[in-house]
Design a protein around this motif. Structure first.
Motif, PDB file in Angstrom:
ATOM      1  N   PHE A 166       0.834  -1.203   0.000  1.00  0.00           N
ATOM      2  CA  PHE A 166       0.000   0.000   0.000  1.00  0.00           C
ATOM      3  C   PHE A 166       0.874   1.261   0.000  1.00  0.00           C
ATOM      4  O   PHE A 166       0.604   2.216  -0.736  1.00  0.00           O
ATOM      5  N   LEU A 167       1.928   1.253   0.798  1.00  0.00           N
ATOM      6  CA  LEU A 167       2.811   2.427   0.881  1.00  0.00           C
ATOM      7  C   LEU A 167       3.564   2.667  -0.425  1.00  0.00           C
ATOM      8  O   LEU A 167       4.003   3.791  -0.686  1.00  0.00           O
ATOM      9  N   MET A 168       3.715   1.637  -1.251  1.00  0.00           N
ATOM     10  CA  MET A 168       4.427   1.774  -2.524  1.00  0.00           C
ATOM     11  C   MET A 168       3.535   2.281  -3.651  1.00  0.00           C
ATOM     12  O   MET A 168       4.024   2.598  -4.735  1.00  0.00           O
ATOM     13  N   LEU A 169       2.227   2.358  -3.415  1.00  0.00           N
ATOM     14  CA  LEU A 169       1.319   2.822  -4.457  1.00  0.00           C
ATOM     15  C   LEU A 169       1.461   4.323  -4.669  1.00  0.00           C
ATOM     16  O   LEU A 169       1.834   5.064  -3.767  1.00  0.00           O
ATOM     17  N   ARG A 170       1.121   4.755  -5.875  1.00  0.00           N
ATOM     18  CA  ARG A 170       1.115   6.193  -6.158  1.00  0.00           C
ATOM     19  C   ARG A 170      -0.041   6.856  -5.417  1.00  0.00           C
ATOM     20  O   ARG A 170      -1.190   6.425  -5.523  1.00  0.00           O
ATOM     21  N   ARG A 171       0.257   7.913  -4.695  1.00  0.00           N
ATOM     22  CA  ARG A 171      -0.773   8.587  -3.915  1.00  0.00           C
ATOM     23  C   ARG A 171      -1.736   9.408  -4.770  1.00  0.00           C
ATOM     24  O   ARG A 171      -2.855   9.678  -4.358  1.00  0.00           O
ATOM     25  N   ASP A 172      -1.288   9.803  -5.959  1.00  0.00           N
ATOM     26  CA  ASP A 172      -2.130  10.631  -6.814  1.00  0.00           C
ATOM     27  C   ASP A 172      -2.764   9.843  -7.953  1.00  0.00           C
ATOM     28  O   ASP A 172      -3.305  10.430  -8.904  1.00  0.00           O
ATOM     29  N   ALA A 173      -2.719   8.515  -7.875  1.00  0.00           N
ATOM     30  CA  ALA A 173      -3.261   7.687  -8.957  1.00  0.00           C
ATOM     31  C   ALA A 173      -4.783   7.794  -9.020  1.00  0.00           C
ATOM     32  O   ALA A 173      -5.453   8.048  -8.019  1.00  0.00           O
ATOM     33  N   SER A 174      -5.320   7.589 -10.216  1.00  0.00           N
ATOM     34  CA  SER A 174      -6.769   7.641 -10.409  1.00  0.00           C
ATOM     35  C   SER A 174      -7.452   6.500  -9.662  1.00  0.00           C
ATOM     36  O   SER A 174      -6.890   5.411  -9.503  1.00  0.00           O
ATOM     37  N   ALA A 175      -8.661   6.755  -9.222  1.00  0.00           N
ATOM     38  CA  ALA A 175      -9.439   5.740  -8.511  1.00  0.00           C
ATOM     39  C   ALA A 175     -10.087   4.786  -9.505  1.00  0.00           C
ATOM     40  O   ALA A 175     -10.330   5.125 -10.664  1.00  0.00           O
ATOM     41  N   GLY A 176     -10.387   3.575  -9.033  1.00  0.00           N
ATOM     42  CA  GLY A 176     -11.066   2.581  -9.862  1.00  0.00           C
ATOM     43  C   GLY A 176     -12.572   2.751  -9.786  1.00  0.00           C
ATOM     44  O   GLY A 176     -13.078   3.819  -9.425  1.00  0.00           O
ATOM     45  N   VAL A 177     -13.300   1.674 -10.092  1.00  0.00           N
ATOM     46  CA  VAL A 177     -14.765   1.758 -10.087  1.00  0.00           C
ATOM     47  C   VAL A 177     -15.327   2.003  -8.698  1.00  0.00           C
ATOM     48  O   VAL A 177     -16.452   2.488  -8.547  1.00  0.00           O
TER      49      VAL A 177
END
Length: 434
Positions: free
Chosen positions: A34-45
């Motif tokens: 989770f900490l490695m994910l992009r914080r500004d990435a688009s949300a899914g459905v």
């Protein structure tokens, strides 16, 4: 048994099949993912953003882990968006829900411990510690230091959408025997896509945009191309061949043209067995190297060029008269970068000038960081001048009749300077210097 032990076992025995590794998907491993994910990435459905999830991350990750452990986890459909391509078409991108991203990232970290021991040195895309710059360095090395006479530029049509899932799973199962991991991968590659409110289900592909997709794509081409070239093709060639691959972009540098023509003849058949098609116009065999440059100089003509990872590659002489390879930013990449900045300036023309300067310098810095390779200064200067002109244009548009003269704009640039072009990449140690 931790990831380091998995790595050791995979390295010791290339034929080992890992039967029990799902227990390594611990809550701690998933929290790290989770900490490695992009914080500004688009949300899914699910419309859940990183910031939303972060508020109760520990509790939610524990619940996600329980669903994975109890086999009640369900992957949500992907959200389809489109981004423009250089040729005017639209590239489909599939965005997973946030918890699916977490689970996929954790599985990728686990599988990387295994597959990093299998992947060959010719592969540079989406691998830890490797990237486009190293791939470009290797192309320069292969051409400048080896006896390269021609280059085969490969382009696979709609690669991520063309992967045959059953064949992909057969490749995965050569190394992975854990039913839980295999079940997760099948869920992710077979999940549908929400496009304009409709659920679409395809028979092939891995959904470009999923975190798991680059690794799966690398596994597929590792068997289809990399290993095949190393095991079956090289022993049958008269001379040397060097493969440099970044995901589905690849160039093959051949010592002899006759070898290149043989490979180009059988490659479509090889790819067709795995559902892949070479783009008929973008797949090209070009004369390139010392001999090609010498022939062109004698004939008074220009040498062929090839494109790779955003750069046009050109045969040239160094200042000392030695053969070398020069690069220029591809025109369509330069145009795309400039159009992106121009659109940002249009939308944000009423922002505070200092904030505009800070953002534009960040964009310039990012451009220089990637394209700032030796011999590419002219292209960097073109981009800088374009940004400078378009900023003036949109600052002028907000003045309501008060024209922003070039003299006034020069004074503004003294107060709010734009970052000038600079070479950010050193010469690769193996390539010739100018």
């Amino acid at each position: 048994m931790g990831l380091s032990r998995i790595t050791e076992l995979a390295k010791e025995d290339p034929g080992r099949k890992f039967l029990s590794i799902a227990h390594l998907l611990t809550p701690e491993a998933m929290h790290d993912a989770f900490l490695m994910l992009r914080r500004d990435a688009s949300a899914g459905v699910d419309q859940v953003t990183y910031r939303d999830y972060e508020k109760q991350a520990e509790q939610k990750i524990q619940q996600l882990h329980e669903r994975l452990k109890n086999k009640t986890y369900r992957a949500l459909p992907l959200r389809r968006i489109y981004i423009p391509k250089e040729d005017g078409r639209q590239r489909p991108i599939s965005i997973p829900a946030l918890e699916d991203k977490i689970a996929q990232k954790a599985v990728v970290e686990l599988l990387n411990a295994i597959y990093e021991q299998d992947f060959l040195d010719c592969s540079y895309g989406f691998r830890p510690g490797r990237g486009a710059q190293q791939a470009l360095d290797e192309v320069g090395r292969a051409i400048c230091r080896e006896s390269t006479s021609c280059v085969l530029e490969l382009d696979i049509t709609s690669y991520f959408d063309s992967i045959v899932r059953e064949q992909l799973m057969e490749m995965i199962e050569r190394r992975i025997g854990d039913a839980s991991i295999l079940r997760l991968i099948r869920k992710w590659i077979n999940t549908g896509v929400i496009d304009d409110g409709r659920l679409l289900v395809s028979e092939t592909g891995t959904g470009q945009g999923q975190i798991i997709s680059p690794l799966l794509a690398n596994v597929y081409l590792h068997f289809v191309l990399d290993e095949w070239i190393e095991r079956d093709v090289k022993p049958r060639l008269r001379g040397k061949v060097f493969v440099v691959r970044y995901a589905d972009d690849a160039v093959l540098c051949f010592q002899y043209r006759e070898d290149a023509e043989k490979v180009l003849q059988v490659l479509p058949k090889r790819f067709a067995r795995y559902g892949l098609t070479l783009h008929p116009e973008k797949t090209r065999l070009v004369a390139f190297g010392r001999e090609a440059l010498a022939r062109a100089i004698r004939a008074g003509t220009k040498t062929d060029t090839f494109d790779f990872l955003g750069f046009k590659h050109i045969c040239a002489r160094s200042r000392r008269g030695k053969f070398t390879v020069h690069v220029r930013t591809m025109k369509k990449r330069l145009r795309r970068s400039f159009n992106s900045v121009a659109e940002w300036c249009r939308v944000h023309r009423h922002d505070d000038v200092s904030k505009q300067q800070a953002t534009l310098n960040a964009k310039l810095r990012g451009h220089y960081r990637y394209y700032g390779r030796p011999t590419n200064y002219h292209s960097l200067w073109q981009f800088y001048r374009g940004v400078r002109c378009v900023w003036k244009k949109w600052l002028d548009r907000r003045s309501r009749g008060n024209t922003l003269t070039w003299e006034a704009y020069k004074q503004l640039l003294q107060r709010y300077p734009l970052l000038r072009p600079r070479i950010t990449r050193p010469w690769a140690g193996a390539a010739s210097r100018t």
